[in-house]
Design a protein around this motif. Structure first.
Motif, PDB file in Angstrom:
ATOM      1  N   PHE A 400      39.210  62.289   1.032  1.00 46.43           N
ATOM      2  CA  PHE A 400      38.574  63.599   1.162  1.00 46.43           C
ATOM      3  C   PHE A 400      38.966  64.252   2.490  1.00 46.43           C
ATOM      4  O   PHE A 400      39.264  65.450   2.538  1.00 46.43           O
ATOM      5  N   ILE A 401      38.990  63.462   3.559  1.00 50.67           N
ATOM      6  CA  ILE A 401      39.394  64.000   4.858  1.00 50.67           C
ATOM      7  C   ILE A 401      40.868  64.397   4.833  1.00 50.67           C
ATOM      8  O   ILE A 401      41.253  65.479   5.320  1.00 50.67           O
ATOM      9  N   LEU A 402      41.707  63.559   4.262  1.00 55.75           N
ATOM     10  CA  LEU A 402      43.138  63.845   4.227  1.00 55.75           C
ATOM     11  C   LEU A 402      43.447  65.052   3.347  1.00 55.75           C
ATOM     12  O   LEU A 402      44.351  65.841   3.665  1.00 55.75           O
ATOM     13  N   ASP A 403      42.702  65.228   2.258  1.00 52.79           N
ATOM     14  CA  ASP A 403      42.926  66.377   1.377  1.00 52.79           C
ATOM     15  C   ASP A 403      42.645  67.695   2.094  1.00 52.79           C
ATOM     16  O   ASP A 403      43.269  68.720   1.774  1.00 52.79           O
ATOM     17  N   GLY A 404      41.713  67.671   3.024  1.00 51.33           N
ATOM     18  CA  GLY A 404      41.386  68.888   3.773  1.00 51.33           C
ATOM     19  C   GLY A 404      41.793  68.788   5.227  1.00 51.33           C
ATOM     20  O   GLY A 404      41.159  69.395   6.098  1.00 51.33           O
ATOM     21  N   PHE A 405      42.867  68.042   5.486  1.00 50.49           N
ATOM     22  CA  PHE A 405      43.241  67.743   6.872  1.00 50.49           C
ATOM     23  C   PHE A 405      43.535  69.009   7.685  1.00 50.49           C
ATOM     24  O   PHE A 405      43.259  69.069   8.884  1.00 50.49           O
ATOM     25  N   GLU A 406      44.097  70.015   7.038  1.00 50.17           N
ATOM     26  CA  GLU A 406      44.408  71.245   7.770  1.00 50.17           C
ATOM     27  C   GLU A 406      43.153  71.903   8.333  1.00 50.17           C
ATOM     28  O   GLU A 406      43.226  72.624   9.332  1.00 50.17           O
ATOM     29  N   HIS A 407      42.005  71.638   7.728  1.00 53.63           N
ATOM     30  CA  HIS A 407      40.766  72.250   8.203  1.00 53.63           C
ATOM     31  C   HIS A 407      40.089  71.439   9.295  1.00 53.63           C
ATOM     32  O   HIS A 407      39.238  71.961  10.027  1.00 53.63           O
ATOM     33  N   VAL A 408      40.431  70.171   9.403  1.00 47.21           N
ATOM     34  CA  VAL A 408      39.762  69.301  10.380  1.00 47.21           C
ATOM     35  C   VAL A 408      40.719  68.794  11.455  1.00 47.21           C
ATOM     36  O   VAL A 408      40.322  68.042  12.342  1.00 47.21           O
ATOM     37  N   ARG A 409      41.969  69.203  11.370  1.00 51.63           N
ATOM     38  CA  ARG A 409      43.003  68.726  12.295  1.00 51.63           C
ATOM     39  C   ARG A 409      42.621  68.865  13.773  1.00 51.63           C
ATOM     40  O   ARG A 409      42.862  67.945  14.571  1.00 51.63           O
ATOM     41  N   PRO A 410      42.022  69.974  14.221  1.00 49.91           N
ATOM     42  CA  PRO A 410      41.789  70.135  15.666  1.00 49.91           C
ATOM     43  C   PRO A 410      40.704  69.236  16.247  1.00 49.91           C
ATOM     44  O   PRO A 410      40.563  69.166  17.463  1.00 49.91           O
ATOM     45  N   PHE A 411      39.942  68.543  15.410  1.00 52.26           N
ATOM     46  CA  PHE A 411      38.753  67.851  15.893  1.00 52.26           C
ATOM     47  C   PHE A 411      39.001  66.356  16.096  1.00 52.26           C
ATOM     48  O   PHE A 411      39.565  65.685  15.230  1.00 52.26           O
ATOM     49  N   THR A 412      38.531  65.843  17.227  1.00 51.92           N
ATOM     50  CA  THR A 412      38.625  64.405  17.469  1.00 51.92           C
ATOM     51  C   THR A 412      37.774  63.623  16.468  1.00 51.92           C
ATOM     52  O   THR A 412      38.089  62.486  16.137  1.00 51.92           O
ATOM     53  N   GLU A 413      36.705  64.245  15.991  1.00 52.37           N
ATOM     54  CA  GLU A 413      35.809  63.604  15.027  1.00 52.37           C
ATOM     55  C   GLU A 413      36.572  63.144  13.788  1.00 52.37           C
ATOM     56  O   GLU A 413      36.218  62.136  13.158  1.00 52.37           O
ATOM     57  N   THR A 414      37.622  63.865  13.434  1.00 56.23           N
ATOM     58  CA  THR A 414      38.437  63.513  12.274  1.00 56.23           C
ATOM     59  C   THR A 414      38.912  62.065  12.355  1.00 56.23           C
ATOM     60  O   THR A 414      38.822  61.300  11.383  1.00 56.23           O
ATOM     61  N   HIS A 415      39.381  61.667  13.514  1.00 54.33           N
ATOM     62  CA  HIS A 415      39.962  60.335  13.666  1.00 54.33           C
ATOM     63  C   HIS A 415      38.890  59.256  13.811  1.00 54.33           C
ATOM     64  O   HIS A 415      39.125  58.104  13.433  1.00 54.33           O
ATOM     65  N   ARG A 416      37.730  59.613  14.310  1.00 55.34           N
ATOM     66  CA  ARG A 416      36.628  58.641  14.328  1.00 55.34           C
ATOM     67  C   ARG A 416      36.223  58.286  12.905  1.00 55.34           C
ATOM     68  O   ARG A 416      35.992  57.109  12.581  1.00 55.34           O
ATOM     69  N   ILE A 417      36.142  59.296  12.042  1.00 55.41           N
ATOM     70  CA  ILE A 417      35.752  59.062  10.650  1.00 55.41           C
ATOM     71  C   ILE A 417      36.838  58.287   9.904  1.00 55.41           C
ATOM     72  O   ILE A 417      36.548  57.364   9.132  1.00 55.41           O
ATOM     73  N   LEU A 418      38.092  58.649  10.127  1.00 53.78           N
ATOM     74  CA  LEU A 418      39.186  57.909   9.480  1.00 53.78           C
ATOM     75  C   LEU A 418      39.215  56.457   9.950  1.00 53.78           C
ATOM     76  O   LEU A 418      39.525  55.554   9.168  1.00 53.78           O
ATOM     77  N   ALA A 419      38.878  56.229  11.215  1.00 50.80           N
ATOM     78  CA  ALA A 419      38.818  54.857  11.715  1.00 50.80           C
ATOM     79  C   ALA A 419      37.673  54.097  11.057  1.00 50.80           C
ATOM     80  O   ALA A 419      37.824  52.914  10.695  1.00 50.80           O
ATOM     81  N   ARG A 420      36.553  54.745  10.884  1.00 47.68           N
ATOM     82  CA  ARG A 420      35.413  54.089  10.230  1.00 47.68           C
ATOM     83  C   ARG A 420      35.769  53.731   8.783  1.00 47.68           C
ATOM     84  O   ARG A 420      35.430  52.643   8.296  1.00 47.68           O
ATOM     85  N   ALA A 421      36.439  54.646   8.094  1.00 48.71           N
ATOM     86  CA  ALA A 421      36.830  54.377   6.712  1.00 48.71           C
ATOM     87  C   ALA A 421      37.823  53.215   6.645  1.00 48.71           C
ATOM     88  O   ALA A 421      37.747  52.359   5.750  1.00 48.71           O
ATOM     89  N   ALA A 422      38.750  53.166   7.603  1.00 46.16           N
ATOM     90  CA  ALA A 422      39.731  52.077   7.623  1.00 46.16           C
ATOM     91  C   ALA A 422      39.053  50.740   7.884  1.00 46.16           C
ATOM     92  O   ALA A 422      39.412  49.717   7.278  1.00 46.16           O
ATOM     93  N   ARG A 423      38.066  50.735   8.772  1.00 42.83           N
ATOM     94  CA  ARG A 423      37.338  49.492   9.057  1.00 42.83           C
ATOM     95  C   ARG A 423      36.611  49.000   7.802  1.00 42.83           C
ATOM     96  O   ARG A 423      36.639  47.805   7.481  1.00 42.83           O
ATOM     97  N   ALA A 424      35.968  49.947   7.105  1.00 42.39           N
ATOM     98  CA  ALA A 424      35.229  49.573   5.898  1.00 42.39           C
ATOM     99  C   ALA A 424      36.163  49.082   4.801  1.00 42.39           C
ATOM    100  O   ALA A 424      35.786  48.235   3.977  1.00 42.39           O
TER     101      ALA A 424
END
Length: 499
Positions: A400-424
């Protein structure tokens, strides 16, 4: 100039930000020179060095827990900042706006385009026009490269003194004794020389800021009204003047100068986003009080006094949420949503209440309703992804984050969430990459290196995964000083052991 001396000058720029003023009667030069390409400041500090210094200070601010990492507030100040920047005479290559967890009134611009705004600033502003005035002022510090110009004109600076001042600023000390104690090392004179040099920059920032906010569609009288109210507060408090006004005075001279500039322009009298501004002001208050019950009492008193505004009710609902009183919060939100069923911030809070009750499917239904209205709103996409992970669907959250990456690209929060998903999901290579990106985007290159090296220690990485981490590691390493080394790089066979 030695690297250490450059770092110490960051403190002076933070200290003399928005509220530093010229002495009474100081003449105004309407033909202030603007920096040109190839000027001496470039020889003192390159844009790359400015970025490195700003990134390091920003990393310290985050490491100290001083940053207010709330997606909605960050999105709000970032949208406001970029809108204003887009109407300036020059747009910096890099801008990063962040909120500071401090109820006092202040804002600062670090070298390299890192701009911090205290939560107390939003709470003190009475309109978005006033907040825009502060943003435009601080943005002028960035576009005019005032740090480099200050260094060019500085003959001496005491490293210990400025380091102590910077530490006090980062720690958010509410006691002026911390700063004054640091300055009692016999360096008060050099501090005064530094402040005196930057007063011309403050006048320049006022003038350019007013022009930029007018071009962006804001009323320049916002700067006048904000200055006037601060000056009135300083007179009202007398000997009990708040710390921020003691160190950053606003006098009638500066107010008159701002009014003179503003009166010569025609700005729009109406506000651009009045409801959003007031909602964000309420949110800033709830997220910075010591106890949520204090915020709840505040909003209840305002409502009982006749200030019956949706933003005040939102503040009360958010206070209930912070207290874990999700049903009470929902009762308020249901009333608000009857009048404005598509208000994103109300829907987001309702979804957060459902998450608080551990009802992720209910939260997703509410967020689906919001997504129909504003699918590009980054905080909404973050909330949706977090809720998917609550529901045990990390792969879906990542997609879901990657599908809308152009909308969330500028935010550091994007990578925190992707890291959480990768951990899970148990994806160790992706976890290392996203954790490192999150740290790097927050200005912490050293932690980014640690995350990447931890990932490279895994022996089961594919060649593509290892190449991706190595490539990123090289990029991050180039931003660090040549003399920097992690402990293990001094050990034999370090490169072989760490990829």
């Amino acid at each position: 100039m030695p690297r250490a001396t450059r770092r110490t000058l960051v403190a002076s720029f933070c200290l003399v930000s928005l509220f530093a003023v010229p002495p009474a009667g100081h003449p105004i030069n309407e033909d202030i020179e603007l920096p040109q390409l190839g000027e001496p400041a470039d020889a003192v500090m390159s844009p790359r060095e400015e970025y490195q210094i700003g990134a390091r200070v920003t990393a310290q601010i985050h490491a100290a827990g001083y940053a207010l990492e709330d997606p909605q507030l960050t999105d709000y100040i970032s949208r406001l900042g970029w809108h204003i920047a887009s109407h300036g005479s020059r747009v910096p290559d890099h801008l990063q706006f962040f909120m500071v967890r401090d109820p006092r009134i202040n804002a600062f611009a670090l070298p390299g385009g890192f701009m911090g705004f205290n939560a107390g600033l939003i709470m003190a502003a009475e309109s978005e026009n006033e907040l825009a005035a502060v943003v435009a002022h601080e943005l002028a510090h960035v576009t005019q490269r005032h740090i480099a110009r200050t260094i060019q004109g500085t003959r001496a600076a005491d490293i210990a003194t400025w380091a102590a001042v910077l530490a006090a600023i980062i720690a958010g000390s509410a006691s002026p004794d911390v700063v004054l104690g640091a300055l009692s090392l016999g360096q008060a004179a050099s501090l005064q020389r530094q402040v005196s040099f930057t007063r011309t920059h403050e006048l320049e920032a006022d003038r350019i800021g007013i022009g930029t906010m007018i071009a962006a569609g804001y009323d320049p009288q916002g700067m006048v009204s904000f200055f006037r109210r601060l000056e009135q507060q300083s007179r009202l408090y007398g000997s009990q003047i708040p710390d921020i006004l003691r160190t950053h005075p606003v006098n009638t001279t500066r107010i008159a100068e701002a009014r003179q500039r503003a009166d010569g322009h025609t700005g729009r009298a109406d506000e651009i986003r009045p409801l959003t501004f007031r909602i964000m002001r309420a949110r800033a208050r709830v997220l910075t009080v010591e106890r949520p019950s204090q915020a709840l009492d505040y909003f209840k008193q305002r409502i009982e006094s006749g200030i019956d505004h949706p933003a005040e009710w939102y503040g009360a609902a958010l206070s209930h949420h912070a207290l874990g009183q999700f049903q009470a919060s929902d009762e308020i939100l249901d009333r608000l949503l009857k009048d404005t069923p598509d208000q994103l911030h109300f829907l987001l809070l309702k979804a957060e209440n459902a998450r608080g009750r551990r009802a992720p499917e209910e939260a997703l239904a509410t967020l689906d309703q919001a997504l129909e209205q504003q699918p590009r709103y980054a905080p909404l996409r973050f909330a949706y992804a977090e809720t998917l992970m609550d529901a045990g669907r990390p792969e879906q959250a990542r997609q879901f984050i990657l599908d809308g990456f152009e909308h969330v690209r500028p935010f550091t929060e994007t990578h925190r969430i992707l890291a959480r998903a990768a951990r899970a999901s148990g994806d160790r290579a992706e976890l290392a990459y996203q954790s490192a990106t999150y740290a790097w985007r927050r200005g912490d290159a050293e932690t980014a290196m640690e995350k990447l090296d931890a990932g490279l220690r895994h022996s089961d990485l594919s060649e593509d995964e290892r190449a991706r981490l190595r490539s990123f590691r090289k990029e991050v390493r180039e931003t660090l000083p040549k003399y920097w080394r992690p402990d293990y790089e001094d050990e034999p066979n370090a490169l072989r052991r760490h990829g």
